[in-house]
Design a protein around this motif. Structure first.
Motif, PDB file in Angstrom:
ATOM      1  N   PRO A  33      34.213  45.266  34.950  1.00 29.47           N
ATOM      2  CA  PRO A  33      32.493  44.905  34.811  1.00 29.47           C
ATOM      3  C   PRO A  33      31.230  45.859  34.621  1.00 29.47           C
ATOM      4  O   PRO A  33      30.125  45.780  34.159  1.00 29.47           O
ATOM      5  N   GLY A  34      31.887  47.191  34.835  1.00 27.79           N
ATOM      6  CA  GLY A  34      30.612  48.357  33.976  1.00 27.79           C
ATOM      7  C   GLY A  34      30.232  48.257  33.067  1.00 27.79           C
ATOM      8  O   GLY A  34      29.159  49.167  32.763  1.00 27.79           O
ATOM      9  N   GLN A  35      31.337  48.497  32.184  1.00 28.17           N
ATOM     10  CA  GLN A  35      30.919  47.676  31.072  1.00 28.17           C
ATOM     11  C   GLN A  35      29.978  45.919  30.642  1.00 28.17           C
ATOM     12  O   GLN A  35      29.570  46.259  29.981  1.00 28.17           O
ATOM     13  N   ALA A  36      30.710  45.463  31.122  1.00 32.31           N
ATOM     14  CA  ALA A  36      30.947  43.570  31.484  1.00 32.31           C
ATOM     15  C   ALA A  36      29.859  43.431  31.591  1.00 32.31           C
ATOM     16  O   ALA A  36      28.385  42.935  31.045  1.00 32.31           O
ATOM     17  N   VAL A  37      28.993  43.912  32.490  1.00 33.86           N
ATOM     18  CA  VAL A  37      27.691  43.553  33.416  1.00 33.86           C
ATOM     19  C   VAL A  37      26.088  43.678  32.617  1.00 33.86           C
ATOM     20  O   VAL A  37      25.720  42.914  32.244  1.00 33.86           O
TER      21      VAL A  37
END
Length: 382
Positions: A253-257
């Motif tokens: 999620p650090g990349q996806a969000v």
């Protein structure tokens, strides 16, 4: 500048009836989500004059489709008997490789999927032939206008008018859809959506798939569908579509969000001049954390209905991953599938427009905070 005129549900209903000459919307269960959405649009979305005009037109068009669906079902009751087999719903947070995986799998001769032009215009226009020429022309024009309104969107997400598209666009007609809080700032609608009983919406999704299959007998193959919206209703998906597997795409999620916050910022700028990236980032970070918590509970109850795919694998070895997923769905992959996968990958290289850059800080987030908030997910699935 925001508009002073409010959207009005009775007026939208009247416009749809006048435009179609029809009056039967069917079961009025949809009024609750529509009422919640319109209230949120009026009080929270800060619509620009153009945004107000586009939104009113869009909501009216969705209501017209509801009327036309009921009329088609009345005139052709056999539509309601059409068999729908959903082999998979590809889920995962946005920006986790789900689009690449969906389009790869949709290329397989063993499955079918919803296409961009038909989720935009799922019902034939009066006098239209089986080639759907009118709807395809309108879809091309719609794509052109969208590109003008969001010229940078192609760098974020490749869209083609005749390619596979998310079935959530069909759900838009139920007014139970993640589309709305992706395009607009409507947090109260988003709160309602997370707690809503989505079963009526998914029953209607089945009806829309029946309509698409009824129009084209070659669509008798099992469906492979995709949208992150389905993470908000995993149990409902599994209950409504017997035999369906959830194919979950995983990425930090650090990349996806932040990536999705960047996309939402671009999309919502079509409708409002008050686009706050920090507000968007914090909204979706919290939204996705709660969604993944719900996913974990649903998965633990029926682990045999889930297939896991990691973003890094989809990017580095896409054909191998697509074969593995087909096999998990009980569809033995063969040379024809491999050829279709390779052909799609070659086409995808020509369709991609560019790349985009983003950082958590652009959206009021930090890498440390994202790691902390999503630790429960990353420790299990990454």
């Amino acid at each position: 500048m925001t508009v002073t005129t409010a959207l009005n549900v009775p007026e939208l209903l009247e416009k749809a009836c006048a435009k179609t000459g029809l009056a039967d919307f069917g079961d009025d269960w949809f009024r609750e989500p529509l009422d919640v959405l319109v209230h949120s649009l009026n009080t929270e979305a800060a619509l620009s004059p153009l945004g107000f005009e586009l939104t009113g037109h869009r909501l009216t068009a969705l209501l017209c489709d509801r009327l036309r669906l009921r009329e088609l079902q009345r005139a052709h009751p056999e539509v309601l008997d059409v068999e729908v087999r959903v082999a998979a719903e590809i889920c995962g947070l946005p920006r986790t490789g789900s689009t690449l995986l969906h389009r790869l799998l949709a290329a397989s001769p063993q499955v079918t999927s919803t296409l961009s032009w038909e989720v935009a215009y799922p019902l034939p226009f009066p006098g239209e032939g089986p080639d759907a020429a009118v709807r395809k022309r309108r879809a091309r024009e719609r794509m052109r206008v969208f590109s003008q309104l969001s010229p940078d969107f192609g760098d974020l997400h490749t869209v083609v008018w005749d390619g596979p598209e998310e079935d959530v666009v069909l759900l838009d007609r139920t007014f139970v859809s993640m589309s709305f809080d992706s395009f607009y700032r409507v947090p109260s609608y988003g709160d309602w959506l997370r707690s809503a009983d989505q079963r009526p919406a998914y029953r209607e999704l089945r009806e829309w798939l029946q309509v698409l299959r009824w129009q084209d007998e070659s669509r008798s193959l099992p469906w492979v569908l995709k949208s992150p919206h389905h993470l908000t209703a995993v149990d409902t998906v599994l209950d409504e579509f017997t035999g369906c597997r959830i194919v979950m795409t995983h990425r930090s999620p650090g990349q996806a969000v932040p990536s999705y916050a960047s996309m939402v910022s671009a999309m919502s700028a079509q409708y409002s001049e008050d686009v706050d990236p920090v507000r968007i980032g914090r909204y979706w970070s919290g939204r996705f954390a709660r969604t993944l918590e719900g996913f974990a509970a649903a998965r633990s109850a029926r682990p045999d209905r889930f297939v896991d795919v990691r973003f890094a694998d989809t990017v580095s070895k896409p054909v191998e991953v697509a074969r593995q997923v087909l096999d998990a769905l009980g569809l033995r992959p063969g040379p024809a599938d491999d050829a279709a996968f390779e052909a799609y990958l070659e086409r995808n290289r020509t369709e991609r427009h560019g790349s985009h850059s983003y950082a958590p800080q652009d959206f009021g987030l930090s890498e440390e905070q994202l790691r902390r908030d999503f630790a429960f997910y990353e420790e299990v699935y990454l």
